[in-house]
Design a protein around this motif. Structure first.
Motif, mmCIF file in Angstrom:
data_model
loop_
_atom_site.group_PDB
_atom_site.id
_atom_site.type_symbol
_atom_site.label_atom_id
_atom_site.label_comp_id
_atom_site.label_asym_id
_atom_site.label_seq_id
_atom_site.Cartn_x
_atom_site.Cartn_y
_atom_site.Cartn_z
ATOM 1 N N VAL A 160 -0.379 -9.680 -5.222
ATOM 2 C CA VAL A 160 -1.247 -9.732 -6.399
ATOM 3 C C VAL A 160 -1.998 -8.413 -6.560
ATOM 4 O O VAL A 160 -2.145 -7.887 -7.665
ATOM 5 N N ALA A 161 -2.453 -7.853 -5.444
ATOM 6 C CA ALA A 161 -3.192 -6.593 -5.478
ATOM 7 C C ALA A 161 -2.493 -5.571 -4.593
ATOM 8 O O ALA A 161 -1.998 -5.896 -3.515
ATOM 9 N N THR A 162 -2.449 -4.337 -5.069
ATOM 10 C CA THR A 162 -1.870 -3.237 -4.306
ATOM 11 C C THR A 162 -2.986 -2.287 -3.909
ATOM 12 O O THR A 162 -3.791 -1.867 -4.746
ATOM 13 N N SER A 163 -3.021 -1.950 -2.639
ATOM 14 C CA SER A 163 -4.074 -1.064 -2.151
ATOM 15 C C SER A 163 -3.739 0.389 -2.474
ATOM 16 O O SER A 163 -2.603 0.836 -2.276
ATOM 17 N N ASP A 167 0.875 -1.173 0.000
ATOM 18 C CA ASP A 167 0.000 0.000 0.000
ATOM 19 C C ASP A 167 0.915 1.225 0.000
ATOM 20 O O ASP A 167 2.144 1.072 -0.091
#
Length: 405
Positions: free
Chosen positions: A281-284, A201
């Protein structure tokens, strides 16, 4: 440096006063120093200062020929073992890049066959100007060396990159240049160093303990032995060495792109960087707030840069990998060498406090396809770098013989 001749070119900039200390230090180390000043330089410091320090007449006028038996700019061009321009202004860099010799300094630079070292010093925006950077890159491609300017407060009031390196750093660089073997002269060397950061993040990331010290030491050794070195550097608090092209990256993906854009032109590639194997996998977009219970973070593989380099490797090219391990060094290192089609792999046990990350010493084991080539005791990382580069030199020559057979 006894018996070596250094021609010192001084350009018109506020940092010209530092050239007096450079001249004095070179003289104290035994060099014979001859100074050429541009007309603009004489507005910042007098020729008499350099005459007193060097014990030679200082040349400022292209048409003043005190010795009728020799043409001054040809005599100095031929005499130089190293031609140092410090400070180097955008004006002189631009003239040399475009083949212009319209004063004593640029004319002598055009005539010399000695190694030329530019140490730029100028306003931060001037140094970052794409035109200036294009000219610097062009001159590097022609074999000219550049010392990277330092960062900090500038005389113009700005703060940023553009300061002349400290005189002791410049003198040390020239000294090593004169003393080193030149067995990598003209070769394009690509080195990666440091860690990468994989964003979770805006305030958190995944990384590792690598500082980049080992990679920088290898880059310095290659530079000092004549290589044209590009250092692709991950985030680090350390100041990179002078005289290299520095490409700064953040993530494994950034490093992948930086390496692949340059690998085709590299004669040798040394992958010391500790690149992250996985990334979120996902970035906030916003900071992840603390909640009750555990947080699950899903990771995916990053590109395997070394694997792809091995697949792309062309005949004659030298590819060196590093293996930071905590157990079974021989097994893991040789497995990496064979899987990734490396010429050499260097392994070290990072579980040892004095031979792992962020320290000034190291102990390594160097392998080729036949097995263990060398094992160093605990040494400074610069001494370890010298051992590694010696083996690189031997392997490079062997690769050239095999590619020509």
């Amino acid at each position: 440096m006894q018996g070596k001749t250094v021609v010192l070119g001084v350009c018109g900039g506020i940092a010209a006063y530092k050239a007096a200390e450079i001249c004095s230090s070179l003289m104290k180390k035994g060099a014979d120093v001859h100074v050429i000043m541009t007309k603009a330089a004489t507005q910042f410091i007098t020729p008499l200062t350099f005459q007193a320090l060097s014990h030679h007449a200082v040349i400022t006028d292209m048409f003043h020929e005190p010795d009728p038996s020799a043409i001054a700019h040809i005599r100095l061009a031929d005499a130089a073992d190293v031609f140092l321009v410090a400070p180097a202004t955008a004006d002189v860099i631009g003239k040399v890049a475009n083949g212009i010799g319209d004063d004593m300094l640029t004319t002598t630079l055009m005539a010399t066959t000695a190694q030329v070292v530019f140490s730029p010093a100028m306003n931060v925006h001037m140094y970052a100007n794409p035109i200036v950077q294009d000219q610097i890159q062009y001159l590097k491609s022609k074999g000219y060396l550049f010392l990277e300017p330092g960062e900090g407060p500038l005389a113009c009031g700005y703060t940023g990159r553009g300061r002349l390196p400290e005189p002791r750093e410049i003198v040390s660089y020239v000294q090593e240049l004169l003393q080193k073997r030149r067995d990598f002269a003209g070769l394009c060397c690509l080195v990666t160093a440091g860690a990468t950061r994989e964003t979770i993040d805006p305030v958190r990331f995944l990384s590792n303990r690598s500082s980049g010290k080992m990679g920088m030491a290898i880059a310095e050794e290659l530079r000092d032995r004549g290589g044209q070195v590009t250092l692709i550097l991950g985030p680090t608090h350390l100041e990179p060495p002078c005289g290299l092209e520095i490409v700064r990256v953040e993530s494994a993906q950034d490093m992948y792109h930086a390496v692949m854009e340059r690998e085709a032109n590299a004669d040798m590639i040394v992958k010391t960087a500790a690149v992250a194997d996985y990334r979120p996998v996902a970035t906030s977009e916003h900071k992840v707030k603390k909640q009750a219970g555990n947080l699950m973070l899903e990771l995916e593989r990053t590109p395997d840069i070394l694997q792809e380099l091995g697949m792309r490797k062309r005949p004659g090219q030298l590819l060196v990998g590093f293996a930071a391990e905590t157990q079974d060094l021989d097994r893991y290192a040789l497995d990496k060498l064979h899987r990734k089609h490396l010429d050499l792999v260097v392994a070290n046990d990072v579980s040892k406090a004095d031979a792992g990350f962020a320290v000034d010493t190291n102990a390594v084991r160097i392998y080729d396809a036949s097995g263990l080539l060398a094992a160093t005791p605990l040494l400074s990382k610069r001494e370890v770098a010298r051992t590694i580069v010696n083996h690189m030199c031997d392997r490079w020559r062997r690769n050239q013989d095999e590619s020509e057979a």
